[in-house]
Design a protein around this motif. Sequence first.
Motif, PDB file in Angstrom:
ATOM      1  N   UNK A  52       0.823  -1.202   0.000  1.00  0.00           N
ATOM      2  CA  UNK A  52       0.000   0.000   0.000  1.00  0.00           C
ATOM      3  C   UNK A  52       0.858   1.252   0.000  1.00  0.00           C
ATOM      4  N   UNK A  53       0.643   2.116  -0.965  1.00  0.00           N
ATOM      5  CA  UNK A  53       1.232   3.447  -0.967  1.00  0.00           C
ATOM      6  C   UNK A  53       0.100   4.457  -1.020  1.00  0.00           C
ATOM      7  N   UNK A  54       0.238   5.567  -0.292  1.00  0.00           N
ATOM      8  CA  UNK A  54      -0.767   6.625  -0.428  1.00  0.00           C
ATOM      9  C   UNK A  54      -0.669   7.244  -1.814  1.00  0.00           C
ATOM     10  N   UNK A  55      -1.632   8.069  -2.201  1.00  0.00           N
ATOM     11  CA  UNK A  55      -1.509   8.747  -3.494  1.00  0.00           C
ATOM     12  C   UNK A  55      -0.161   9.456  -3.606  1.00  0.00           C
ATOM     13  N   UNK A  56       0.435   9.393  -4.789  1.00  0.00           N
ATOM     14  CA  UNK A  56       1.756   9.998  -4.992  1.00  0.00           C
ATOM     15  C   UNK A  56       1.710  11.487  -4.671  1.00  0.00           C
ATOM     16  N   UNK A  57       2.717  11.938  -3.940  1.00  0.00           N
ATOM     17  CA  UNK A  57       2.788  13.351  -3.565  1.00  0.00           C
ATOM     18  C   UNK A  57       3.089  14.207  -4.795  1.00  0.00           C
ATOM     19  N   UNK A  58       2.659  15.464  -4.794  1.00  0.00           N
ATOM     20  CA  UNK A  58       2.980  16.355  -5.916  1.00  0.00           C
ATOM     21  C   UNK A  58       4.494  16.399  -6.156  1.00  0.00           C
ATOM     22  N   UNK A  59       4.873  16.352  -7.410  1.00  0.00           N
ATOM     23  CA  UNK A  59       6.286  16.409  -7.755  1.00  0.00           C
ATOM     24  C   UNK A  59       6.985  15.076  -7.772  1.00  0.00           C
ATOM     25  N   UNK A  60       6.266  14.012  -7.440  1.00  0.00           N
ATOM     26  CA  UNK A  60       6.867  12.683  -7.466  1.00  0.00           C
ATOM     27  C   UNK A  60       6.291  11.875  -8.625  1.00  0.00           C
ATOM     28  N   UNK A  61       7.024  10.849  -9.002  1.00  0.00           N
ATOM     29  CA  UNK A  61       6.596   9.925 -10.053  1.00  0.00           C
ATOM     30  C   UNK A  61       6.529   8.525  -9.471  1.00  0.00           C
ATOM     31  N   UNK A  62       5.448   7.831  -9.725  1.00  0.00           N
ATOM     32  CA  UNK A  62       5.341   6.452  -9.231  1.00  0.00           C
ATOM     33  C   UNK A  62       5.915   5.499 -10.266  1.00  0.00           C
ATOM     34  N   UNK A  63       6.886   4.721  -9.837  1.00  0.00           N
ATOM     35  CA  UNK A  63       7.464   3.669 -10.674  1.00  0.00           C
ATOM     36  C   UNK A  63       6.911   2.328 -10.215  1.00  0.00           C
ATOM     37  N   UNK A  64       6.505   1.517 -11.169  1.00  0.00           N
ATOM     38  CA  UNK A  64       6.073   0.160 -10.855  1.00  0.00           C
ATOM     39  C   UNK A  64       7.219  -0.783 -11.186  1.00  0.00           C
ATOM     40  N   UNK A  65       7.551  -1.647 -10.231  1.00  0.00           N
ATOM     41  CA  UNK A  65       8.766  -2.443 -10.327  1.00  0.00           C
ATOM     42  C   UNK A  65       8.437  -3.913 -10.089  1.00  0.00           C
ATOM     43  N   UNK A  66       8.761  -4.740 -11.053  1.00  0.00           N
ATOM     44  CA  UNK A  66       8.505  -6.185 -10.954  1.00  0.00           C
ATOM     45  C   UNK A  66       9.571  -6.865 -10.096  1.00  0.00           C
ATOM     46  N   UNK A  67       9.151  -7.883  -9.350  1.00  0.00           N
ATOM     47  CA  UNK A  67      10.016  -8.747  -8.529  1.00  0.00           C
ATOM     48  C   UNK A  67      10.401  -8.157  -7.178  1.00  0.00           C
ATOM     49  N   UNK A  68       9.788  -7.060  -6.762  1.00  0.00           N
ATOM     50  CA  UNK A  68      10.006  -6.541  -5.410  1.00  0.00           C
ATOM     51  C   UNK A  68       9.030  -7.231  -4.477  1.00  0.00           C
ATOM     52  N   UNK A  69       9.488  -8.257  -3.760  1.00  0.00           N
ATOM     53  CA  UNK A  69       8.555  -9.104  -3.015  1.00  0.00           C
ATOM     54  C   UNK A  69       8.984  -9.374  -1.565  1.00  0.00           C
ATOM     55  N   UNK A  70      10.040  -8.728  -1.095  1.00  0.00           N
ATOM     56  CA  UNK A  70      10.534  -9.060   0.233  1.00  0.00           C
ATOM     57  C   UNK A  70      11.185  -7.838   0.879  1.00  0.00           C
ATOM     58  N   UNK A  71      11.473  -7.908   2.186  1.00  0.00           N
ATOM     59  CA  UNK A  71      12.115  -6.768   2.853  1.00  0.00           C
ATOM     60  C   UNK A  71      13.435  -6.369   2.220  1.00  0.00           C
ATOM     61  N   UNK A  72      14.279  -7.352   1.885  1.00  0.00           N
ATOM     62  CA  UNK A  72      15.568  -7.038   1.279  1.00  0.00           C
ATOM     63  C   UNK A  72      15.379  -6.374  -0.080  1.00  0.00           C
TER      64      UNK A  72
END
Length: 214
Positions: free
Chosen positions: A11-31
């Motif tokens: 969960x991410x809140x709506x992107x803040x003004x001036x930011x860009x949301x990147x969607x990234x595959x394979x991010x599935x763990x704390x590390x």
Amino acid sequence: MSAALPIPTAALPPAAPGTTRLYIRNMVCPQCLRVARRELEQAGLHVEAIALGAADVRPTTPGQPLPPPEQLQAALHAVGFELVDDPRDQLVEQTKALVVELIHYTPADQQPLLNYSHYLSQRLGRDYAYLSHLFSQREGLTLEKYIIRQKVERAKELLSYQEATVADVARQLGYSSAAHLSTQFRQVTGLTPTQFQALGPGSAGRRSLDDVVR
């Protein structure tokens, strides 16, 4: 002493003004969160927020453009990640992230008392039939089977602790009975949970969470 790894969330809140949301595959763990943040920062970005499958970024220097997509793609690909540009694939990645978050990182007593179809539809604001169809189309695997595979991977982890009983694991993962868990576990692994547990810690090969779809 190294900093504790963040608890993953999808969960991410709506992107803040001036930011860009990147969607990234394979991010599935704390590390994964830590590694992705490091690579994005080394590429000249400030990471405003990061979660399973997504990061909100802005240039470190105000007024500067983001690095070219191919530069970010190369940096992330080098550590096993991939930028996702297609909105349909982004939705699939959000779906995966929510499933992984719920099954692997949400305590049993905090998991919503909802079925997965209602939960995903509610969180993503899309009809479940559409989500399921899109998932199958883009991944070559039904969403239902993906959920089962993730639950089996979580069951493997819990069973590897040895002191956990099959009934305990079934209850934690929301199965109606230990027999239901055993049926799905055997369909995926070829072993019963008891047979898997008897092999001992680390001997039966848990899969990487980002590889479960394959």
